[in-house]
Design an enzyme around this catalytic site. Structure first.
Site, PDB file in Angstrom:
ATOM      1  N   SER A 166       0.842  -1.196   0.000  1.00 29.27           N
ATOM      2  CA  SER A 166       0.000   0.000   0.000  1.00 29.27           C
ATOM      3  C   SER A 166       0.880   1.251   0.000  1.00 29.27           C
ATOM      4  O   SER A 166       1.943   1.277   0.621  1.00 29.27           O
ATOM      5  CB  SER A 166      -0.899   0.017   1.238  1.00 29.27           C
ATOM      6  OG  SER A 166      -1.808  -1.058   1.190  1.00 29.27           O
ATOM      7  N   GLY A 184       2.313   2.459  -2.623  1.00 30.01           N
ATOM      8  CA  GLY A 184       3.391   2.352  -3.605  1.00 30.01           C
ATOM      9  C   GLY A 184       3.191   3.202  -4.835  1.00 30.01           C
ATOM     10  O   GLY A 184       4.125   3.415  -5.611  1.00 30.01           O
ATOM     11  N   GLY A 185       1.955   3.667  -5.082  1.00 31.28           N
ATOM     12  CA  GLY A 185       1.698   4.524  -6.236  1.00 31.28           C
ATOM     13  C   GLY A 185       0.760   3.919  -7.259  1.00 31.28           C
ATOM     14  O   GLY A 185       0.579   4.479  -8.347  1.00 31.28           O
ATOM     15  N   LYS A 186       0.138   2.781  -6.908  1.00 33.51           N
ATOM     16  CA  LYS A 186      -0.742   2.104  -7.886  1.00 33.51           C
ATOM     17  C   LYS A 186      -1.954   2.961  -8.251  1.00 33.51           C
ATOM     18  O   LYS A 186      -2.280   3.127  -9.432  1.00 33.51           O
ATOM     19  CB  LYS A 186      -1.207   0.753  -7.310  1.00 33.51           C
ATOM     20  CG  LYS A 186      -0.068  -0.199  -6.971  1.00 33.51           C
ATOM     21  CD  LYS A 186      -0.565  -1.554  -6.503  1.00 33.51           C
ATOM     22  CE  LYS A 186      -1.290  -1.476  -5.166  1.00 33.51           C
ATOM     23  NZ  LYS A 186      -0.425  -1.039  -4.051  1.00 33.51           N
ATOM     24  N   THR A 187      -2.639   3.511  -7.243  1.00 37.31           N
ATOM     25  CA  THR A 187      -3.831   4.331  -7.510  1.00 37.31           C
ATOM     26  C   THR A 187      -3.452   5.622  -8.232  1.00 37.31           C
ATOM     27  O   THR A 187      -4.180   6.094  -9.112  1.00 37.31           O
ATOM     28  CB  THR A 187      -4.563   4.638  -6.191  1.00 37.31           C
ATOM     29  OG1 THR A 187      -4.960   3.410  -5.582  1.00 37.31           O
ATOM     30  CG2 THR A 187      -5.799   5.489  -6.438  1.00 37.31           C
ATOM     31  N   GLU A 229      -9.118  -2.318  -7.176  1.00 38.73           N
ATOM     32  CA  GLU A 229      -9.461  -3.133  -6.010  1.00 38.73           C
ATOM     33  C   GLU A 229     -10.985  -3.282  -5.894  1.00 38.73           C
ATOM     34  O   GLU A 229     -11.584  -3.037  -4.846  1.00 38.73           O
ATOM     35  CB  GLU A 229      -8.882  -2.529  -4.738  1.00 38.73           C
ATOM     36  CG  GLU A 229      -7.367  -2.390  -4.803  1.00 38.73           C
ATOM     37  CD  GLU A 229      -6.767  -1.929  -3.482  1.00 38.73           C
ATOM     38  OE1 GLU A 229      -7.084  -2.525  -2.453  1.00 38.73           O
ATOM     39  OE2 GLU A 229      -5.993  -0.970  -3.506  1.00 38.73           O
TER      40      GLU A 229
END
Length: 577
Positions: A372, A374-377, A502
């Site tokens: 969480s 890490g920059g995914k969104t 998600e």
């Protein structure tokens, strides 16, 4: 950054930018002036009535004329008041329209920094202040000045000595009013800022009522609310103190003038150098002068408020809109998505994404995994064009996506988030939300996409079916139901690219199974990007990209990452036992 203009120029420019109809304003002002001129004739007619006052000598003609003058004044005043109010309403409607159109086209980054309630206050409260000045206080100010000038001219002709005695009060009155103008400007500015802040806090609290109650935070919100209320109360008292000083001061001055005029005029009447009718007319003109002078204090107060409101309205109108309001339209079907060395930072000190690259071929499933934060969104936000990369480029085929219009790009993307976002309204409204041809979509089409999303069965249990109200943010539906409505909406849009953030993270196992089946249907034949903490949902992905602290530390199939990436292997061991 543009240099701020001062004075009335920004206010006038803003009003002119609304392109309001000029003739109603002109006619309304002319009507107000006619009302004023008619009003100026009333004391003269009263003088004639008083000077010839006796039952035997009552002039029927004079009484009829006075009555007709009153009727004429009332009719003209009513028409002009309506016209001026209509112009004010038209201007405020146009201002609100301009601000609303601007707000819904501002970048997401603006709303990251500003509370939504603050923007609501600008659209509703600040424009209302401008309206009141234009439709009420400005016409009163103009007609007040003309009334004062007209009355003084008549009074000088009638009796210049008594007029000079009366005019002594004018400089004294302005000496009291003018220094208070700057003070009132500061108080009004503070009041407007505090109102916007308070509105924002209330809106946020009420929109998250369930969080507040589940956190037993009523006492915390009480304190925050009381603090905001007390701040507004404090500004209200400051305004009241200024008005409390202005009102009685002007009243006292005017009463002294009236007493002096009556005393001096009484002596003149007694020695025969002035008629009783002239004294009565003089006093009536004096009253006509007093009201505009006392209303000037209110006008200057409202003017300061309007100048402050104008600054805030202009600040919003001058913010740059999302890039891409123009651009070209392009069908992105069967086109690969190329992400080349993109980086992104919200500010210079904090980099979120660093040199991320990958390619998504048409129909492929690309999954993003990693810890969480890490920059995914954020990466999804860049693909959706909520933000622009600070470095690098995203292309569809050979074309950079920033050359496409936002409408063309986003209309071909289906986005399903873990929040299951919904608007207040009916299930039908949410299914067709944003579609230009919403009114032409048949119930059969809606039921078909609902069936594809496994949503038709629960919708049919509602007595109103597709016309069931879902409540604010869809609170009348369960999480799984909301998510299936979102998936049905995506089916209806028939997107070329699918983005799943998600999408099953917050669901129970039964709802998750139904949603996963719906998503499997939706993903067929579409380029799909998935963010998932549960690796079980992405083991079949064509390419899994592992992101840590904004950097890609590994990519490949599930089997490849199990062999080559230590942290991914740990995730898999924990989740896929």
């Amino acid at each position: 950054m543009k240099e701020k203009q001062s004075g009335l120029k920004p206010f006038i420019s803003l009003i002119l930018s609304t392109k309001f109809p000029k003739w109603p304003l002109i006619i309304g002002l002319i009507g107000s002036i006619i009302t004023m001129l008619v009003g100026l004739s009333i004391p003269l007619l009263t003088r004639e009535l008083v000077n010839g006052f006796s039952v035997e000598s009552l002039s029927v003609t004079l009484i009829v004329v006075i009555f007709a003058v009153f009727i004429l004044q009332a009719v003209v005043d009513g028409v002009s008041t309506y016209l001026l109010a209509a112009v004010g309403q038209r201007i405020v409607a146009k201002l609100r329209e301009m601000m609303w159109f601007k707000l819904i086209r501002l970048p997401v980054s603006y709303f990251d920094k500003h509370a939504s309630g603050e923007s609501v206050s600008r659209v509703v409260n600040d424009t209302g202040i401008v309206k009141d000045l234009i439709s009420q206080h400005f016409p009163q100010f103009i007609t007040g000045i003309i009334t004062i000038i007209g009355a003084i001219v008549i009074l000088i002709i009638m009796d210049w000595k008594m007029t000079i005695l009366m005019l002594i009060a004018v400089p004294v009155t302005f000496a009291i009013m003018m220094p208070l103008g700057s003070r009132m400007a500061k108080v009004s500015k503070g009041m407007q800022d505090e109102t916007a802040t308070f509105t924002g806090e209330i809106q946020q609290t009420l929109s998250e009522t369930r969080l507040m109650k589940s956190s037993t935070a009523e006492k915390v919100e009480e304190k925050k609310g009381v603090k905001g209320i007390n701040n507004l109360f404090s500004y209200g008292l400051k305004e009241a103190r200024i008005f409390a000083f202005i009102g009685p001061s002007i009243y006292t001055i005017m009463m002294l003038v009236i007493v002096a005029i009556i005393g001096y005029g009484g002596i003149r009447v007694a020695n025969g150098s002035m008629s009783t009718g002239s004294l009565v007319a003089f006093l009536l003109y004096l009253f006509q002068i007093i009201y505009p002078i006392t209303s000037f204090a209110m006008f200057f107060t409202e003017l300061q408020k309007a100048k402050g409101a104008t600054e805030r309205i202009i600040e919003i109108l001058e913010i740059e809109e999302e890039p891409g309001q123009g651009g070209i339209d392009k069908d992105i079907a069967n086109e690969a998505v190329h992400v080349d060395n993109i980086s992104f930072a919200y500010n210079e000190e904090e980099s979120i994404i660093e040199n991320v690259s990958f390619v998504a071929e048409p129909g492929e499933m690309i999954a993003f995994a990693g810890p969480s934060g890490g920059g995914k969104t954020t990466l999804f936000g860049l693909l959706e064009r909520y933000y622009e990369p600070t470095d690098g480029e995203i292309r569809i085929g050979k074309m950079p996506i920033n050359r496409l219009s936002l409408a063309s790009w986003r209309s071909q993307i289906g986005y399903v988030s873990q929040e299951s976002a919904m608007m207040a309204g009916t299930i039908r409204d949410n299914l067709t939300y944003g579609l230009r041809n919403a009114e032409n979509i048949s119930d059969n089409e809606l039921w078909k996409v609902a069936e594809m999303a496994y949503a038709d069965k629960f919708i049919k249990t509602f007595s109103k079916g597709l016309d069931t109200e879902v409540g604010e943010r869809g609170v009348k539906l369960s999480g799984g139901q909301r998510q299936r409505i979102n998936i049905a909406r995506a089916f209806l849009r028939d997107p070329k690219i699918l983005m799943l953030d998600e999408a099953t993270a917050s669901l129970d196992s039964q709802s998750e199974h139904a949603v996963q089946e719906a998503l499997a249907r939706l993903m067929k034949g579409r380029t799909t990007f998935i963010i998932a903490h549960r690796l079980s949902t992405i083991v079949d992905a064509d390419n899994i990209i592992f992101i840590e602290k904004g950097e890609v530390t590994g990519s490949g199939s599930h089997e490849q990452l199990i062999e080559t990436h230590e942290l991914y292997r740990k995730f898999a061991e924990q989740q896929l036992k």
